[in-house]
Structure formats: structure tokens, C-alpha cells
Write a protein that holds these residues in place. Structure first.
Motif, PDB file in Angstrom:
ATOM      1  N   SER A 191       0.812  -1.221   0.000  1.00 26.20           N
ATOM      2  CA  SER A 191       0.000   0.000   0.000  1.00 26.20           C
ATOM      3  C   SER A 191       0.843   1.269   0.000  1.00 26.20           C
ATOM      4  O   SER A 191       0.339   2.354   0.278  1.00 26.20           O
ATOM      5  N   LYS A 194       4.078   3.692  -1.997  1.00 26.52           N
ATOM      6  CA  LYS A 194       4.146   4.572  -3.170  1.00 26.52           C
ATOM      7  C   LYS A 194       3.774   3.820  -4.448  1.00 26.52           C
ATOM      8  O   LYS A 194       2.975   4.302  -5.252  1.00 26.52           O
ATOM      9  N   ARG A 209       0.062   3.017  -4.646  1.00 30.04           N
ATOM     10  CA  ARG A 209      -0.747   4.200  -4.955  1.00 30.04           C
ATOM     11  C   ARG A 209      -0.621   4.593  -6.429  1.00 30.04           C
ATOM     12  O   ARG A 209      -1.585   5.039  -7.041  1.00 30.04           O
ATOM     13  N   SER A 223      -3.674   4.663  -9.085  1.00 31.17           N
ATOM     14  CA  SER A 223      -3.989   5.838  -9.903  1.00 31.17           C
ATOM     15  C   SER A 223      -4.242   5.433 -11.352  1.00 31.17           C
ATOM     16  O   SER A 223      -5.172   5.934 -12.000  1.00 31.17           O
ATOM     17  N   THR A 271      -6.208   3.232   2.339  1.00 34.97           N
ATOM     18  CA  THR A 271      -5.380   4.048   1.452  1.00 34.97           C
ATOM     19  C   THR A 271      -6.256   4.486   0.293  1.00 34.97           C
ATOM     20  O   THR A 271      -6.755   3.641  -0.469  1.00 34.97           O
ATOM     21  N   GLU A 272      -6.495   5.790   0.202  1.00 35.78           N
ATOM     22  CA  GLU A 272      -7.336   6.364  -0.856  1.00 35.78           C
ATOM     23  C   GLU A 272      -8.671   5.635  -0.973  1.00 35.78           C
ATOM     24  O   GLU A 272      -9.138   5.305  -2.065  1.00 35.78           O
TER      25      GLU A 272
END
Length: 469
Positions: free
Chosen positions: A10, A12, A15, A19, A43-44
Motif C-alpha cells: 500500500s 508509493k 498508490r 492511480s 489508502t485512498e
């Protein structure tokens, strides 16, 4: 039952992959992470699970490893009952394994090909790294000339954001504009709009992936030719992943060919690729006599990654310790250039190293005719054009043992090969040539003959005509 999609990692990388998925209107069901403090958090907007929760699902999950510890996590998942077929490498947004798993979705995200009437090409040539003066690019410019001679309407294809230092106009350039913000789908649309029948892929990135996805889901008649210029792991992984959709892979050295076969890539789908290096029938080389400095040449990127330009300084210091009279002439530029110059000043090597900057391609033979020795400290290469050009001009190669070196150099006959990183061996070979100047002419002439012999079996128009048809 639809399998749950898990991102393992989870941080960099996770993410960044998330994206990409969001741009494609996708999202994983959960994150998972080995960090206990993260369990139960989000996370997000995506919940992070403990590993045991994923293990309990066994055959009901597909796990995308979105962290930098792929092998470690893969072993962990296999050891806890997750099937290997449901473990997908996703430690980068360009990872071929992930793009292949997503190929169906990606194919549905592209717009249809534009109507007839726009520019249409029979062949596209991959310049993913831009119009620079690297070996792959210089080969591509030469290949473009062959395509013109065959009257095959062709174009370069390259990302709009990459470097354009050299504006080669042998054939037109088609730039992939990121209108949708997803590089892979924008690339696929550009290929489809071009009307290309063949894509020649020089790199393991979006152009190769896009061509293969088009062949798999949209146009089975598209011909995909991969050229394996490099022996980095990512190239072999990409070729293994996309193999069902690659018509032929061209290999540029014996080592690369053998490693590719070891991955399971079919031998029937491989062909050797050679290219002609200009070489005079008679030597015009004048070697440095005893009592004069030995001229050592380097031409290429001035970078630490791959080229190990930092080790050129180490070689110079070893030669100074051995009281070798020499001058090292460096042609090229790169991200390590300023630091290299600073190190030269600090180490007091200013009288030993001569920077020449970028030199025009047409001046390369003349550069090598002034050098007694060609040196390379690279950690890996494909089959270096620079080394071949040096040998064609009569410079004696003193190289590290990268791919292609074994095809070019017969140890002690026309040059020397040292283990990667072995600065002592490189310096010792140069010292030996310094003390035995008569070897320079003998080995230099043998190097030239090696290139002449190879030139006799280089690819011709007929070679490419057969491949493209």
C-alpha cells in the motif's frame, strides 16, 4: 464467483498503480500489507487487510504485487496456498505481467481507428527512448533507410514527452500525445490510427505492450517484430509475457539469444540480427609509438547506470599507479558528466582526461582512428555499436564481459575482456599494451577483420522484405 482483486503493498508503488486503475475506471477490492500497523486502515478509500485474510480466500483472489519485494512476497503467497497463476507482478505501471492481465480491459478503452484518408503507414519503428544518439536509435535510423530503399511507407513512433535531441528525418515521426492521460491506451490508439501492418519493437514498454494487445484483441493480422537489443531482466520478462503475440524476435548477440531460449521463448521464433558497420578495406590507423602517450577512447553516455563512467576514473588512477603514459579521450554526454569533471579536478587527472562532448555521427570513424584502445566499463550492453565502430577503425577493445563482447573479442587475439567491475584487470590489459606497442597494430588489424567478416552476413533488403511480408 468473481475473484477479489488484491493489491499487495500500500506504499508509493501501490498508490501509483491504483492511480492508473482509476483512470481506467477500475479499482482493487482491497490492499494488503505486511505492516501490522496498517491493518484495518485505508489508502485512498481502499481498506488494507492483514495477510491471513487473503490466505483464507485461497482460490478466490488475484493478487497484484504492488511493492518492490516481488520475489519475497511471491514466495510468501505461494507458501500460504495462493495459486501461482493468480499472482501478478505489478511493481510498476509499465509491468508487462500486469498489462497482459489487463489486456481485455485496455483493448476496450481505446477509440476505433480513424477513417481512411489520414496518414497511413505499413511499418512503425519504436523509438520509446526518443531521438537520441544511443546504439538502438542509431540502428533504427539506419533501418529506416532500408525501409525507404524497399519503398515501405514507415514512421517512427515515440512518446511526446521524450527527448528529441537528434531530429532524424529519414522517415516521419509520429508522437503519442497523452490525450487521455493513460500512456498505454494512447499508444494503442496511435498504432491503430496509423494503419500499420507491422510494428518493430525496440523496447519492452508501452509500444510493445500496445502492439501485442492490439494483435490479441483487435487485429490478429498485425505483425509484431521484437528486437532484443539489451540483456536487462525487463526485456526478457516482457518477451516471455508477450510471446504468444510476437511473430519473431531478432537477437543481437549469442549470449542474448541463449538467455532468451532459457526463458522458454521458442527457438523457431528467433532470428539473428547483424548490422553493417562501415569498415575500410585497408587500415588507415596510425598507432602511438613507444615514448608517446597511449590514446584510450570512450564514446557513449556519461552515466553511472549501465555505463559505469565512474569506473573510468578508477582505471585512470590504476594506470597512473602503474606509471602508464596515457590520455583518455571521452566523447559523449550524460547525467554524470558534471560530477565526473569535478572528480577529475579533485583527483588531479586533468592532464590525463580530455572531454570532447557530443561528436557528430559522421565524425565517429575519425575519432576511433585516433584511438589506440577502446575502453568500456559497462555492467551490461546489448551488442554495442560503439565497440564495433571502434574495432572497425582499428582501435583495440578492452571491455567488460557484457553481452556481445564474446562475439567480438577473442581474448589476447584482437583484444581483452575483463569481468564486470574488475578495474584491476582492465588497467593491467592496458598496461600490457602500453609496454608492447607492437600488439596494437596486430590486434587492431584483427579487430578490423572481425568486423569485415561480420559485415558479410549482415541483414539486407531481402532479409527485411521477407520479415515484413
Amino acid at each position: 464467483m468473481k475473484k477479489k482483486q488484491i493489491f499487495w503493498g500500500s506504499g508509493k508503488t501501490g498508490r501509483e498503480v491504483l492511480s492508473l486503475w482509476k483512470k481506467l475506471n477500475m479499482r482493487p477490492d482491497y490492499f494488503c500489507d505486511n505492516g501490522q500497523s496498517l491493518w484495518g486502515s485505508e489508502t485512498e478509500g481502499v481498506k488494507i487487510l492483514a495477510p491471513q485474510e487473503v490466505y483464507d480466500w485461497k482460490n478466490q483472489v488475484t493478487v497484484f504485487i504492488t511493492c518492490g519485494r516481488y520475489e519475497e512476497v511471491r514466495a510468501q503467497l505461494l507458501g500460504n496456498g495462493i495459486p501461482e497463476t493468480e499472482i501478478v507482478r505489478a511493481d510498476d505501471t509499465r509491468t508487462p505481467e500486469m498489462l497482459c492481465r489487463m489486456s481485455g480491459i485496455l483493448s476496450r478503452c481505446v477509440s476505433p481507428a480513424s477513417p481512411a484518408g489520414e496518414e497511413r503507414y505499413k511499418c512503425l519503428v519504436d523509438l520509446s527512448g526518443g531521438m537520441v544518439l544511443g546504439g538502438v536509435e542509431r540502428w533504427s535510423y539506419s533501418f529506416a533507410g532500408t525501409l525507404n530503399a524497399l519503398n515501405i511507407r514507415s514512421a517512427y513512433i515515440l512518446p511526446s514527452f521524450c527527448e528529441r535531441k537528434t531530429a532524424d528525418s529519414t522517415i516521419p515521426a509520429e508522437f503519442v500525445e497523452h490525450r487521455k492521460g493513460v500512456e498505454i491506451t494512447d499508444t494503442m490508439e496511435k498504432i491503430l490510427q496509423s494503419g500499420a501492418e507491422t510494428v518493430v519493437c525496440n523496447f519492452p514498454f508501452e509500444i510493445m505492450a500496445g502492439a501485442c494487445i492490439i494483435k490479441k484483441h483487435i487485429n490478429p493480422g498485425l505483425r509484431v517484430i521484437a528486437v532484443l537489443h539489451n540483456d536487462e531482466e525487463i526485456y526478457y520478462r516482457a518477451l516471455k509475457t508477450w510471446e504468444p503475440y510476437i511473430d519473431v524476435c531478432l537477437t543481437i548477440s549469442t549470449r542474448i539469444k541463449n538467455v532468451l531460449w532459457e526463458t522458454g521463448f521458442p527457438r523457431r521464433k528467433t532470428k539473428e540480427l547483424y548490422w553493417k558497420i562501415p569498415c575500410n578495406k585497408e587500415s588507415r590507423h596510425s598507432y602511438s609509438p613507444a615514448g608517446c602517450p597511449l590514446n584510450i577512447g570512450y564514446a557513449g553516455r556519461i552515466s553511472v547506470r549501465q555505463k559505469r563512467a565512474d569506473l573510468l576514473l578508477e582505471v585512470c588512477e590504476k594506470l597512473r599507479e602503474r606509471q602508464v603514459d596515457f590520455v583518455m579521450n571521452i566523447a559523449g554526454s550524460g547525467d554524470y558528466e558534471e560530477e565526473l569533471k569535478r572528480q577529475i579536478r579533485e583527483r588531479g587527472l586533468g592532464d590525463r582526461i580530455n572531454f570532447m562532448g557530443e561528436i557528430a555521427h559522421g565524425q565517429i570513424p575519425a575519432f576511433w582512428e585516433r584511438q589506440d584502445i577502446c575502453i568500456s566499463c559497462s555492467e551490461w550492453e546489448g551488442h554495442s555499436i560503439s565497440h564495433s565502430e571502434a574495432m572497425a577503425a582499428g582501435a583495440v577493445p578492452v571491455l567488460t564481459d557484457t553481452s556481445g563482447a564474446g562475439d567480438d573479442v577473442e581474448e589476447g587475439v584482437n583484444g581483452y575482456v575483463a569481468a564486470v567491475g574488475d578495474v584491476e584487470a582492465l588497467a593491467e590489459h592496458i598496461r600490457h599494451l602500453h609496454e608492447h606497442r607492437e600488439l596494437l597494430c596486430r590486434m587492431g588489424n584483427r579487430s578490423m577483420e572481425k568486423i569485415r567478416t561480420r559485415n558479410r552476413k549482415t541483414e539486407s533488403g531481402e532479409y527485411w522484405k521477407a520479415l515484413l511480408e
